[in-house]
Write a protein that holds these residues in place. Structure first.
Motif, PDB file in Angstrom:
ATOM      1  N   ALA A  42       0.833  -1.204   0.000  1.00  0.00           N
ATOM      2  CA  ALA A  42       0.000   0.000   0.000  1.00  0.00           C
ATOM      3  C   ALA A  42       0.865   1.250   0.000  1.00  0.00           C
ATOM      4  O   ALA A  42       0.517   2.262  -0.627  1.00  0.00           O
ATOM      5  CB  ALA A  42      -0.927  -0.012   1.210  1.00  0.00           C
ATOM      6  N   GLY A  43       1.994   1.194   0.695  1.00  0.00           N
ATOM      7  CA  GLY A  43       2.904   2.334   0.699  1.00  0.00           C
ATOM      8  C   GLY A  43       3.481   2.603  -0.674  1.00  0.00           C
ATOM      9  O   GLY A  43       3.609   3.757  -1.103  1.00  0.00           O
ATOM     10  N   PHE A  44       3.809   1.529  -1.415  1.00  0.00           N
ATOM     11  CA  PHE A  44       4.318   1.700  -2.772  1.00  0.00           C
ATOM     12  C   PHE A  44       3.244   2.242  -3.703  1.00  0.00           C
ATOM     13  O   PHE A  44       3.560   2.847  -4.746  1.00  0.00           O
ATOM     14  CB  PHE A  44       4.841   0.368  -3.320  1.00  0.00           C
ATOM     15  CG  PHE A  44       6.247   0.053  -2.892  1.00  0.00           C
ATOM     16  CD1 PHE A  44       7.306   0.836  -3.324  1.00  0.00           C
ATOM     17  CD2 PHE A  44       6.507  -1.017  -2.053  1.00  0.00           C
ATOM     18  CE1 PHE A  44       8.604   0.550  -2.930  1.00  0.00           C
ATOM     19  CE2 PHE A  44       7.802  -1.312  -1.649  1.00  0.00           C
ATOM     20  CZ  PHE A  44       8.855  -0.521  -2.089  1.00  0.00           C
ATOM     21  N   GLY A  45       1.980   2.031  -3.360  1.00  0.00           N
ATOM     22  CA  GLY A  45       0.895   2.545  -4.186  1.00  0.00           C
ATOM     23  C   GLY A  45       0.693   4.034  -4.036  1.00  0.00           C
ATOM     24  O   GLY A  45      -0.035   4.647  -4.824  1.00  0.00           O
ATOM     25  N   LEU A  46       1.331   4.630  -3.047  1.00  0.00           N
ATOM     26  CA  LEU A  46       1.248   6.071  -2.839  1.00  0.00           C
ATOM     27  C   LEU A  46       2.449   6.759  -3.473  1.00  0.00           C
ATOM     28  O   LEU A  46       3.413   6.122  -3.878  1.00  0.00           O
ATOM     29  CB  LEU A  46       1.203   6.382  -1.339  1.00  0.00           C
ATOM     30  CG  LEU A  46       0.064   5.748  -0.527  1.00  0.00           C
ATOM     31  CD1 LEU A  46       0.278   6.013   0.951  1.00  0.00           C
ATOM     32  CD2 LEU A  46      -1.285   6.312  -0.985  1.00  0.00           C
ATOM     33  N   ASP A  47       2.386   8.059  -3.536  1.00  0.00           N
ATOM     34  CA  ASP A  47       3.559   8.827  -3.938  1.00  0.00           C
ATOM     35  C   ASP A  47       4.686   8.564  -2.944  1.00  0.00           C
ATOM     36  O   ASP A  47       4.459   8.476  -1.743  1.00  0.00           O
ATOM     37  CB  ASP A  47       3.206  10.317  -3.961  1.00  0.00           C
ATOM     38  CG  ASP A  47       4.387  11.171  -4.384  1.00  0.00           C
ATOM     39  OD1 ASP A  47       5.070  11.696  -3.490  1.00  0.00           O
ATOM     40  OD2 ASP A  47       4.637  11.277  -5.602  1.00  0.00           O
ATOM     41  N   ILE A  48       5.920   8.418  -3.423  1.00  0.00           N
ATOM     42  CA  ILE A  48       7.022   8.034  -2.556  1.00  0.00           C
ATOM     43  C   ILE A  48       7.209   9.005  -1.396  1.00  0.00           C
ATOM     44  O   ILE A  48       7.598   8.617  -0.290  1.00  0.00           O
ATOM     45  CB  ILE A  48       8.333   7.907  -3.375  1.00  0.00           C
ATOM     46  CG1 ILE A  48       9.423   7.255  -2.525  1.00  0.00           C
ATOM     47  CG2 ILE A  48       8.770   9.274  -3.887  1.00  0.00           C
ATOM     48  CD1 ILE A  48       9.119   5.854  -2.101  1.00  0.00           C
TER      49      ILE A  48
END
Length: 240
Positions: free
Chosen positions: A179-185
């Motif tokens: 889920a973190g990778f699915g967000l802007d870095i």
């Protein structure tokens, strides 16, 4: 704000733990999958290891199976198995992780039975014990430290690898990282680090707990013998 600072803030937010799909839910999924995989691995590997060790056959088979299963990437299995009748989700993950757990379980089961004291084995046969009784009442009790060591290794490997379950909709703590990778870095970097810390921390905790269990189930004379064997091996390496 750095990714580490974001991770600390993310981990300190109670909502990230208690909300649906939060840490507690993902931790439950992670432990359930890991436990099921290790149990399945034990059901497959231990009977084979016991039989091969008791009959003093198949040492090459143990090495071959261990090498082959270790050579197959877990991610490849997670990619292939969902395309079978198992489908996407936890069943495919459990089977893939069980395959990953087999090598240490099988190798330690075989070694533990083969390392049983030959004199104790001969004495049991002299008392009229059948082959099954020798295995159950002599070889298996003496093999318990080896079984515990194999279980510990398999469990830690499975817990660490189960983070890949998120790639096939299996859930677990890896879902937090994904889920973190699915967000802007810039926004998800802290969540990625936090997920990695949770997976690593869980693996370390399992390692410590099972190391304690392994010590408790290993009789003191066997502990001293294994320490002496380890010391001789270290001396030989240093001398070489």
């Amino acid at each position: 704000m750095s990714a580490i600072e974001q991770a600390v803030r993310w981990l300190n937010d109670p909502l990230n733990w208690t909300n649906p799909g939060g840490v507690l839910d993902r931790l439950g999924e992670h432990l359930t999958m890991s436990a099921a995989a290790v149990v399945l691995g034990c059901l497959v590997a231990w009977p084979i290891g016991f039989w091969l060790g008791h009959t003093a056959r198949g040492g090459g088979v143990v090495v071959l199976v261990s090498n082959v299963t270790l050579a197959v990437p877990t991610l490849a299995l997670l990619t292939i198995l969902p395309l079978t009748f198992l489908g996407f989700g936890q069943p495919a993950v459990v089977v893939a992780l069980a395959v990953f757990a087999v090598p240490p379980l099988l190798a330690n089961a075989y070694t533990g039975i083969r390392q049983a004291d030959p004199e104790a084995r001969d004495a049991a046969r002299g008392m009229g014990f059948s082959g099954w009784q020798v295995l159950r009442r002599v070889e298996l009790p003496l093999a318990v430290p080896y079984l515990a060591a194999g279980f510990r290794t398999a469990a830690v490997q499975v817990v660490a690898t189960a983070a890949l379950a998120s790639f096939v909709n299996g859930g677990g703590l890896g879902q937090i990282i994904r889920a973190g990778f699915g967000l802007d870095i810039a926004a998800g970097g802290g969540q990625i680090v936090a997920g990695g810390v949770l997976v690593a921390g869980l693996a370390i905790l399992v390692e410590l707990l099972l190391a304690l269990v392994e010590r408790l189930v290993t009789p003191r004379p066997l502990r001293r013998a294994r320490r002496r064997a380890g010391g001789r091996a270290a001396s030989a390496v240093a001398g070489g």
